[in-house]
Design a protein around this motif. Structure first.
Motif, PDB file in Angstrom:
ATOM      1  N   ARG A  24       2.107   7.188  -4.373  1.00  0.00           N
ATOM      2  CA  ARG A  24       1.009   6.885  -5.302  1.00  0.00           C
ATOM      3  C   ARG A  24      -0.330   6.737  -4.598  1.00  0.00           C
ATOM      4  O   ARG A  24      -1.267   6.166  -5.143  1.00  0.00           O
ATOM      5  CB  ARG A  24       1.325   5.619  -6.105  1.00  0.00           C
ATOM      6  CG  ARG A  24       2.547   5.762  -6.985  1.00  0.00           C
ATOM      7  CD  ARG A  24       2.376   6.848  -8.030  1.00  0.00           C
ATOM      8  NE  ARG A  24       3.621   7.059  -8.771  1.00  0.00           N
ATOM      9  CZ  ARG A  24       3.703   7.755  -9.877  1.00  0.00           C
ATOM     10  NH1 ARG A  24       2.637   8.320 -10.391  1.00  0.00           N
ATOM     11  NH2 ARG A  24       4.865   7.914 -10.463  1.00  0.00           N
ATOM     12  N   GLY A  25      -0.410   7.279  -3.398  1.00  0.00           N
ATOM     13  CA  GLY A  25      -1.639   7.265  -2.626  1.00  0.00           C
ATOM     14  C   GLY A  25      -1.438   8.089  -1.372  1.00  0.00           C
ATOM     15  O   GLY A  25      -0.406   8.742  -1.202  1.00  0.00           O
ATOM     16  N   THR A  26      -2.415   8.065  -0.496  1.00  0.00           N
ATOM     17  CA  THR A  26      -2.333   8.793   0.775  1.00  0.00           C
ATOM     18  C   THR A  26      -2.743   7.840   1.898  1.00  0.00           C
ATOM     19  O   THR A  26      -3.262   6.746   1.648  1.00  0.00           O
ATOM     20  CB  THR A  26      -3.281  10.003   0.774  1.00  0.00           C
ATOM     21  OG1 THR A  26      -4.635   9.528   0.698  1.00  0.00           O
ATOM     22  CG2 THR A  26      -2.994  10.947  -0.378  1.00  0.00           C
ATOM     23  N   ALA A  27      -2.557   8.277   3.125  1.00  0.00           N
ATOM     24  CA  ALA A  27      -2.981   7.458   4.265  1.00  0.00           C
ATOM     25  C   ALA A  27      -4.494   7.233   4.234  1.00  0.00           C
ATOM     26  O   ALA A  27      -4.982   6.167   4.602  1.00  0.00           O
ATOM     27  CB  ALA A  27      -2.558   8.117   5.574  1.00  0.00           C
ATOM     28  N   VAL A  28      -5.246   8.238   3.771  1.00  0.00           N
ATOM     29  CA  VAL A  28      -6.704   8.128   3.694  1.00  0.00           C
ATOM     30  C   VAL A  28      -7.135   7.275   2.498  1.00  0.00           C
ATOM     31  O   VAL A  28      -8.098   6.511   2.586  1.00  0.00           O
ATOM     32  CB  VAL A  28      -7.342   9.531   3.621  1.00  0.00           C
ATOM     33  CG1 VAL A  28      -8.841   9.447   3.383  1.00  0.00           C
ATOM     34  CG2 VAL A  28      -7.035  10.312   4.893  1.00  0.00           C
ATOM     35  N   ILE A  44      -8.204  -0.252  -6.926  1.00  0.00           N
ATOM     36  CA  ILE A  44      -7.392   0.643  -6.083  1.00  0.00           C
ATOM     37  C   ILE A  44      -6.514   1.528  -6.953  1.00  0.00           C
ATOM     38  O   ILE A  44      -6.458   2.749  -6.771  1.00  0.00           O
ATOM     39  CB  ILE A  44      -6.542  -0.175  -5.096  1.00  0.00           C
ATOM     40  CG1 ILE A  44      -7.436  -0.857  -4.057  1.00  0.00           C
ATOM     41  CG2 ILE A  44      -5.498   0.714  -4.405  1.00  0.00           C
ATOM     42  CD1 ILE A  44      -6.734  -1.912  -3.210  1.00  0.00           C
ATOM     43  N   ILE A  45      -5.810   0.928  -7.904  1.00  0.00           N
ATOM     44  CA  ILE A  45      -4.885   1.669  -8.771  1.00  0.00           C
ATOM     45  C   ILE A  45      -5.627   2.717  -9.599  1.00  0.00           C
ATOM     46  O   ILE A  45      -5.134   3.824  -9.802  1.00  0.00           O
ATOM     47  CB  ILE A  45      -4.091   0.695  -9.670  1.00  0.00           C
ATOM     48  CG1 ILE A  45      -3.141  -0.146  -8.803  1.00  0.00           C
ATOM     49  CG2 ILE A  45      -3.340   1.437 -10.758  1.00  0.00           C
ATOM     50  CD1 ILE A  45      -2.537  -1.343  -9.513  1.00  0.00           C
ATOM     51  N   ARG A  56       0.861  -1.190   0.000  1.00  0.00           N
ATOM     52  CA  ARG A  56       0.000   0.000   0.000  1.00  0.00           C
ATOM     53  C   ARG A  56       0.894   1.235   0.000  1.00  0.00           C
ATOM     54  O   ARG A  56       1.806   1.341   0.795  1.00  0.00           O
ATOM     55  CB  ARG A  56      -0.904   0.002   1.222  1.00  0.00           C
ATOM     56  CG  ARG A  56      -1.919  -1.116   1.191  1.00  0.00           C
ATOM     57  CD  ARG A  56      -3.033  -0.903   2.209  1.00  0.00           C
ATOM     58  NE  ARG A  56      -3.872  -2.079   2.309  1.00  0.00           N
ATOM     59  CZ  ARG A  56      -4.826  -2.415   1.453  1.00  0.00           C
ATOM     60  NH1 ARG A  56      -5.069  -1.643   0.414  1.00  0.00           N
ATOM     61  NH2 ARG A  56      -5.540  -3.505   1.628  1.00  0.00           N
ATOM     62  N   SER A  57       0.594   2.146  -0.907  1.00  0.00           N
ATOM     63  CA  SER A  57       1.374   3.382  -1.027  1.00  0.00           C
ATOM     64  C   SER A  57       0.624   4.519  -0.355  1.00  0.00           C
ATOM     65  O   SER A  57      -0.487   4.865  -0.766  1.00  0.00           O
ATOM     66  CB  SER A  57       1.608   3.720  -2.503  1.00  0.00           C
ATOM     67  OG  SER A  57       2.303   4.938  -2.621  1.00  0.00           O
ATOM     68  N   GLY A  63       1.775  11.768  -3.930  1.00  0.00           N
ATOM     69  CA  GLY A  63       2.728  12.853  -4.140  1.00  0.00           C
ATOM     70  C   GLY A  63       3.440  12.819  -5.481  1.00  0.00           C
ATOM     71  O   GLY A  63       3.867  13.851  -5.985  1.00  0.00           O
ATOM     72  N   ARG A  64       3.582  11.660  -6.080  1.00  0.00           N
ATOM     73  CA  ARG A  64       4.221  11.537  -7.391  1.00  0.00           C
ATOM     74  C   ARG A  64       3.207  11.364  -8.520  1.00  0.00           C
ATOM     75  O   ARG A  64       3.579  11.039  -9.644  1.00  0.00           O
ATOM     76  CB  ARG A  64       5.212  10.376  -7.398  1.00  0.00           C
ATOM     77  CG  ARG A  64       6.438  10.664  -6.577  1.00  0.00           C
ATOM     78  CD  ARG A  64       7.469   9.595  -6.790  1.00  0.00           C
ATOM     79  NE  ARG A  64       8.668   9.920  -6.023  1.00  0.00           N
ATOM     80  CZ  ARG A  64       9.885   9.701  -6.430  1.00  0.00           C
ATOM     81  NH1 ARG A  64      10.104   9.137  -7.589  1.00  0.00           N
ATOM     82  NH2 ARG A  64      10.905  10.024  -5.674  1.00  0.00           N
TER      83      ARG A  64
END
Length: 176
Positions: free
Chosen positions: A44-48, A133-134, A39-40, A140-141
């Motif tokens: 490529r993702g956030t904690a939420v 999910i993807i 999990r990113s 951030g990137r």
């Protein structure tokens, strides 16, 4: 590690190593497979809304084909610092050295593999869940889907087949 610094890329390092490359070889590591099993929460993702990024996940009988990069002599310390800043941002990867078999002979390469005990490990997701999910995650990137598509495209250009990644790339395109 004595002599040259080699780094094994199996995901985004293939198309964005982030360090000066003196040589690159297609290679294979045994006992590991490329998988969207991390999990990113940063790139490529956030904690939420976590995304997924590739990692090498240990599996008996498996192998992963990627690129062994030899760092330009004299740039090893800078390359290592940059890799650690990029890859060890959340400690979900373990820094290890793996034997990479190449046509020109084996090399020992610095490699980032998943820690299966880390909270970000998600090695049991089926491909359709990975695609969902993807398709929606962004970090951030940038969009998670761009990471998937760039990796799949570069593997294809190199003649490296990864049926799961190819299926995911098609499925995510259909979802977006």
């Amino acid at each position: 590690m004595h002599g040259s610094l080699w780094v094994f890329g199996y995901g985004s390092l293939i198309w964005d190593p982030g360090f000066p490359v003196a040589e690159q070889r297609i290679g294979r590591v045994a006992g590991w497979h490329r998988s969207f099993c991390m999990r990113s929460i940063h790139h490529r993702g956030t904690a939420v809304n976590p995304g997924l990024v590739l990692a090498l996940d240990r599996a008996d009988g498996a192998s992963c084909q990627g690129i062994a990069f030899r760092v330009v002599p004299g740039a090893e310390a800078e390359a290592l610092a940059g890799l650690r800043e990029r890859e060890l941002v959340s400690s979900a990867y373990l820094e290890t050295v793996l034997r990479v078999e190449t046509e020109a002979g084996p090399v020992e390469a610095l490699t980032y593999v998943i820690d299966p005990d880390h909270v970000q490990y998600c090695g049991r997701l089926d491909l359709d869940e990975q695609a969902r999910i993807i398709a929606r995650a962004h970090g951030g990137r940038g969009p998670n889907r761009d990471y998937l598509w760039a990796t799949a495209a570069h593997l294809a250009e190199l003649g490296i087949s990864d049926p799961d990644l190819e299926w995911l790339a098609r499925r995510v395109r259909s979802l977006c």
